[in-house]
Design an enzyme around this catalytic site. Structure first.
Site, PDB file in Angstrom:
ATOM      1  CE  LYS A 160      -2.260  -0.260   4.032  1.00  0.00           C
ATOM      2  NZ  LYS A 160      -1.558  -1.492   4.504  1.00  0.00           N
ATOM      3  NE  ARG A 176      -4.026  -1.184  11.038  1.00  0.00           N
ATOM      4  CZ  ARG A 176      -2.371  -0.812   9.939  1.00  0.00           C
ATOM      5  NH1 ARG A 176      -2.454   1.000   9.300  1.00  0.00           N
ATOM      6  NH2 ARG A 176      -1.728  -0.868  10.023  1.00  0.00           N
ATOM      7  NE  ARG A 181       7.690  -2.990   5.383  1.00  0.00           N
ATOM      8  CZ  ARG A 181       6.240  -2.309   6.047  1.00  0.00           C
ATOM      9  NH1 ARG A 181       5.399  -2.615   4.248  1.00  0.00           N
ATOM     10  NH2 ARG A 181       5.345  -2.177   6.901  1.00  0.00           N
ATOM     11  NE  ARG A 190       6.806   0.784  10.044  1.00  0.00           N
ATOM     12  CZ  ARG A 190       6.086   0.372   9.697  1.00  0.00           C
ATOM     13  NH1 ARG A 190       5.870   1.239   8.819  1.00  0.00           N
ATOM     14  NH2 ARG A 190       5.077  -0.243  10.098  1.00  0.00           N
ATOM     15  NE  ARG A 218       2.468  -4.152  11.135  1.00  0.00           N
ATOM     16  CZ  ARG A 218       3.771  -4.196   9.998  1.00  0.00           C
ATOM     17  NH1 ARG A 218       4.658  -4.588  10.596  1.00  0.00           N
ATOM     18  NH2 ARG A 218       3.594  -2.842   9.344  1.00  0.00           N
TER      19      ARG A 218
HETATM   20  P1  ADP Z   1       1.350  -1.305   7.848  1.00  0.00           P
HETATM   21  O1  ADP Z   1       0.669  -0.794   6.996  1.00  0.00           O
HETATM   22  O2  ADP Z   1       2.637  -1.486   7.613  1.00  0.00           O
HETATM   23  O3  ADP Z   1       1.059  -2.226   9.374  1.00  0.00           O
HETATM   24  P2  ADP Z   1       1.522   1.244   8.980  1.00  0.00           P
HETATM   25  O4  ADP Z   1       2.105   2.096   9.476  1.00  0.00           O
HETATM   26  O5  ADP Z   1       0.208   2.101   8.376  1.00  0.00           O
HETATM   27  O6  ADP Z   1       1.938  -0.036   8.648  1.00  0.00           O
HETATM   28  O7  ADP Z   1       0.857   0.910  10.957  1.00  0.00           O
HETATM   29  C1  ADP Z   1       1.513   0.985  11.992  1.00  0.00           C
HETATM   30  C2  ADP Z   1       1.041   0.353  13.297  1.00  0.00           C
HETATM   31  O8  ADP Z   1       0.572   1.901  13.551  1.00  0.00           O
HETATM   32  C3  ADP Z   1       0.172  -0.137  13.214  1.00  0.00           C
HETATM   33  O9  ADP Z   1       0.102  -1.399  13.162  1.00  0.00           O
HETATM   34  C4  ADP Z   1      -0.758  -0.088  14.299  1.00  0.00           C
HETATM   35  O10 ADP Z   1      -0.052  -0.232  15.224  1.00  0.00           O
HETATM   36  C5  ADP Z   1      -1.155   1.325  13.830  1.00  0.00           C
HETATM   37  N1  ADP Z   1      -2.032   1.980  13.029  1.00  0.00           N
HETATM   38  C6  ADP Z   1      -1.745   2.518  11.744  1.00  0.00           C
HETATM   39  N2  ADP Z   1      -2.790   3.216  11.604  1.00  0.00           N
HETATM   40  C7  ADP Z   1      -4.021   2.485  12.416  1.00  0.00           C
HETATM   41  C8  ADP Z   1      -5.064   2.236  11.989  1.00  0.00           C
HETATM   42  N3  ADP Z   1      -6.002   3.253  11.618  1.00  0.00           N
HETATM   43  N4  ADP Z   1      -5.886   1.945  13.631  1.00  0.00           N
HETATM   44  C9  ADP Z   1      -5.058   1.942  14.892  1.00  0.00           C
HETATM   45  N5  ADP Z   1      -3.707   1.701  14.670  1.00  0.00           N
HETATM   46  C10 ADP Z   1      -3.450   2.259  13.713  1.00  0.00           C
END
Ligand code: ADP
Length: 273
Positions: free
Chosen positions: A13, A88, A127, A160, A171
């Site tokens: 994404k 999410r 990654r 990360r 995740r």
């Molecule tokens: P990826 O899509 O690779 O999992 P992100 O950068 O989108 O990475 O998200 C990293 C972390 O940030 C998630 O594992 C979660 O803990 C938190 N996070 C991100 N977006 C949300 C969301 N919309 N609601 C709740 N937690 C979130």
């Protein structure tokens, strides 16, 4: 035009988001990036978010929605945004609907990037991310041109905390349990496009552009982007990636898309591996 990129962690994404924001001239709203900015600035929100993120858990809806609401208040979002990693949870999606409605906007299209679960762990583990611009790389699958620095800005790449194998697996589980149901929410609104996230970055990009209704040959930087009838015949009707837009033609989606018959799309199918 409000778009959302939806898919499991590791579905690519972020990579596609970088391209789409440039192509359409709309800002990216990535809740992951918003949290990371708060952590860097050592705010209270950042400190609270970090405990959840490091475990691979979702940050509570209240905190997440607070950040998104604040971001959508900024004037650069007036022409629309590309949501990445948000919503999410079903509660976040329902709240976003209300927020957009209050602003006289709506979700125009949700692009679901599908990748089989076994591929995801491989992609996530190892990654590398640019701490400055957020671009991601992978030593084997998408290596940077110069060893371990970002192609875009030369910053040293980092791994990360939540891309370590154990957290990555967590995740994915959280995604399957809490985030996947968000798709049903948007399917009811007939705005979901199902895209296979396998294959090269360019192939996936082409599928996304076709699903939105933009010919892949369109020059980059075309801010309005929409071309009438821009979907190649092979992508229209039964063979298309895009679920019908139903009775509610979304703003900015070409007529060739809304006129598709209900049921023309398909669910859960992955093409082009
Ligand atoms: P990826 O899509 O690779 O999992 P992100 O950068 O989108 O990475 O998200 C990293 C972390 O940030 C998630 O594992 C979660 O803990 C938190 N996070 C991100 N977006 C949300 C969301 N919309 N609601 C709740 N937690 C979130």
């Amino acid at each position: 035009m409000n778009l959302a990129l939806f898919g499991p962690p590791g579905s690519g994404k972020g990579t596609q988001a970088n391209f789409l924001v440039q192509h359409f001239g709309i800002p990216q709203v990535s809740t992951g990036d918003l949290f990371r900015a708060e952590i860097k600035a050592q705010t209270d929100v950042g400190r609270r978010a970090q405990t959840y993120m490091d475990r691979g858990d979702l940050v509570p809806d209240l905190i997440t929605l607070q950040l998104v609401r604040r971001r959508l208040d900024a004037p650069d979002t007036e022409r629309g945004v590309l949501f990445d990693g948000f919503p999410r949870t079903v509660a976040q999606a329902a709240e976003l609907d209300k927020m957009l409605q209050a602003m006289g906007r709506r979700m125009d299209r949700v692009i679901f990037v599908q990748v089989p679960t076994d591929v995801l762990v491989d992609r996530l583990a190892g990654r590398l991310t640019c701490p400055k611009c957020g671009r991601t790389y992978h030593p084997k699958l998408a290596p940077p041109q110069l060893d371990t620095v970002c192609d875009h800005d030369g910053t040293a790449l980092i791994m990360r905390e939540d891309d370590r194998p154990e957290t990555a697996r967590k995740r994915i589980t959280v995604y399957l349990e809490q985030t996947l149901p968000v798709l049903a929410h948007y399917r009811q609104q007939h705005v979901v496009s199902d895209i296979a996230g396998t294959g090269s970055i360019e192939e996936v990009r082409g599928r996304i552009l076709r699903a939105i209704g933009v010919p892949s040959a369109a020059p980059a930087g075309m801010s309005t982007g929409w071309t009438q009838g821009g979907i190649p015949p092979s992508e229209q009707g039964g063979a298309g990636d895009t679920e019908t837009a139903g009775q509610r033609p979304p703003a900015g989606i070409p007529p060739s898309d809304h006129s598709r018959s209900p049921g023309a799309g398909h669910r859960g199918r992955v093409r082009g591996r």
